[in-house]
Design an enzyme around this catalytic site. Structure first.
Site, PDB file in Angstrom:
ATOM      1  N   LEU A  52       1.005  -1.152   0.081  1.00  0.00           N
ATOM      2  CA  LEU A  52       0.043  -0.053  -0.027  1.00  0.00           C
ATOM      3  C   LEU A  52       0.798   1.088   0.203  1.00  0.00           C
ATOM      4  CD1 LEU A  52      -2.837  -0.840   2.661  1.00  0.00           C
ATOM      5  CD2 LEU A  52      -2.862  -1.012   0.087  1.00  0.00           C
ATOM      6  N   ASP A  53       0.512   2.234  -0.721  1.00  0.00           N
ATOM      7  CA  ASP A  53       1.190   3.539  -0.772  1.00  0.00           C
ATOM      8  C   ASP A  53       1.423   4.029   0.666  1.00  0.00           C
ATOM      9  OD1 ASP A  53       1.237   3.386  -3.417  1.00  0.00           O
ATOM     10  OD2 ASP A  53      -0.372   4.997  -3.441  1.00  0.00           O
ATOM     11  N   ARG A  54       2.444   4.532   1.123  1.00  0.00           N
ATOM     12  CA  ARG A  54       2.864   5.319   2.500  1.00  0.00           C
ATOM     13  C   ARG A  54       1.686   5.825   3.051  1.00  0.00           C
ATOM     14  NH1 ARG A  54       7.280   9.679   3.725  1.00  0.00           N
ATOM     15  NH2 ARG A  54       7.238   9.673   6.151  1.00  0.00           N
ATOM     16  N   THR A  56      -1.586   5.764   2.129  1.00  0.00           N
ATOM     17  CA  THR A  56      -2.836   5.139   2.132  1.00  0.00           C
ATOM     18  C   THR A  56      -2.795   4.392   3.273  1.00  0.00           C
ATOM     19  OG1 THR A  56      -2.786   4.887  -0.343  1.00  0.00           O
ATOM     20  CG2 THR A  56      -4.396   3.337   0.643  1.00  0.00           C
ATOM     21  N   ARG A 154      -4.774   6.542  -7.729  1.00  0.00           N
ATOM     22  CA  ARG A 154      -4.470   7.969  -7.660  1.00  0.00           C
ATOM     23  C   ARG A 154      -4.393   8.459  -9.153  1.00  0.00           C
ATOM     24  NH1 ARG A 154       0.363   7.882  -3.351  1.00  0.00           N
ATOM     25  NH2 ARG A 154       0.202  10.257  -3.686  1.00  0.00           N
TER      26      ARG A 154
END
Length: 235
Positions: A52-54, A56, A154
């Site tokens: 997961l993105d930082r 998110t 995104r």
């Protein structure tokens, strides 16, 4: 302590907070990340399955053995894992849609296929001018990435001119500043709410759900979305 959402003899899932890396990175080698934090919390080794993105938050799954990691990674590669996200976007999105737009994982790689489906769950219009817009319009969207590319949701929502609120890479600075000043919101409004798969060892269906944080609940209450609860794989 990380919140445990699911656990068995092979896998464990946590509710990753926004702003925390999944694992140590060269960009911030001294910063705390989920993997070593959870290893210490559980007192055992763990293996990363997905990312997961930082920025998110939400469902993040780890394996308790390298073999279990390989089995689950196979499901991800074969697109047999259902992923559902919740996002707050600029403007009024269409009621539903699909973004089929190839993405480049980084500047040195060719574009690869990327598909995201979405459904609008709610809207709100606030009587506050933002930039050239006379009012602030926001949409609550459920999104399902059918592929797993870096920053996929995104990038895809920004591509259709409905960037996610709080996105400093692909978003709208005026809307981000508005949410910070009016709602004290300092995060990307993208949450991984559900993860579903057939268990590699039992073949039983598994659905892991992540609750909304107090910060998100508070924002939804202010925007008139207090009654909304993310449905399981609702897109």
């Amino acid at each position: 302590m990380l919140e445990i959402l699911y656990g068995d003899d092979h896998y464990v899932a946590v509710n990753k907070p926004a702003g925390l890396f999944v694992h140590p990175t060269k960009l911030s080698p001294r910063e705390t990340s989920c993997l070593p934090k959870l290893r210490k919390q559980l007192g055992q080794d763990l293996f990363t399955i997905h990312r997961l993105d930082r920025a998110t938050s939400g469902v993040l799954l780890f394996a308790l053995s390298s073999e279990a990691a390989r089995e689950m990674c196979r499901l991800f590669e074969e697109r047999l894992v259902e992923k559902s996200y919740l996002a707050v976007c600029r403007g009024f999105t269409p009621e539903s849609g699909q973004v089929d737009r190839a993405l480049r994982e980084n500047r040195n790689k060719q574009r690869v296929d990327a598909v995201t489906q979405y459904v609008r769950q709610a809207v709100v219009e606030l009587p506050e001018p933002i930039g050239q817009h006379p009012t602030a319009r926001l949409s609550l969207v459920s999104a399902r990435p059918l592929t797993g590319r870096t920053h996929q949701i995104r990038k895809h929502l920004a591509h259709i001119s409905h960037p996610i609120v709080g996105d400093t890479n692909y978003g709208d600075g005026a809307h981000n500043r508005f949410l910070r000043s009016h709602f004290n919101l300092h995060r990307l409004m993208l949450m991984a709410t559900h993860l579903g798969f057939s268990h590699p060892y039992s073949n039983e269906p598994v659905t892991i759900c992540s609750p909304l944080t107090d910060e998100v609940e508070s924002l939804f209450h202010t925007l008139g979305w207090a009654a909304f609860r993310p449905n399981v794989l609702s897109v």
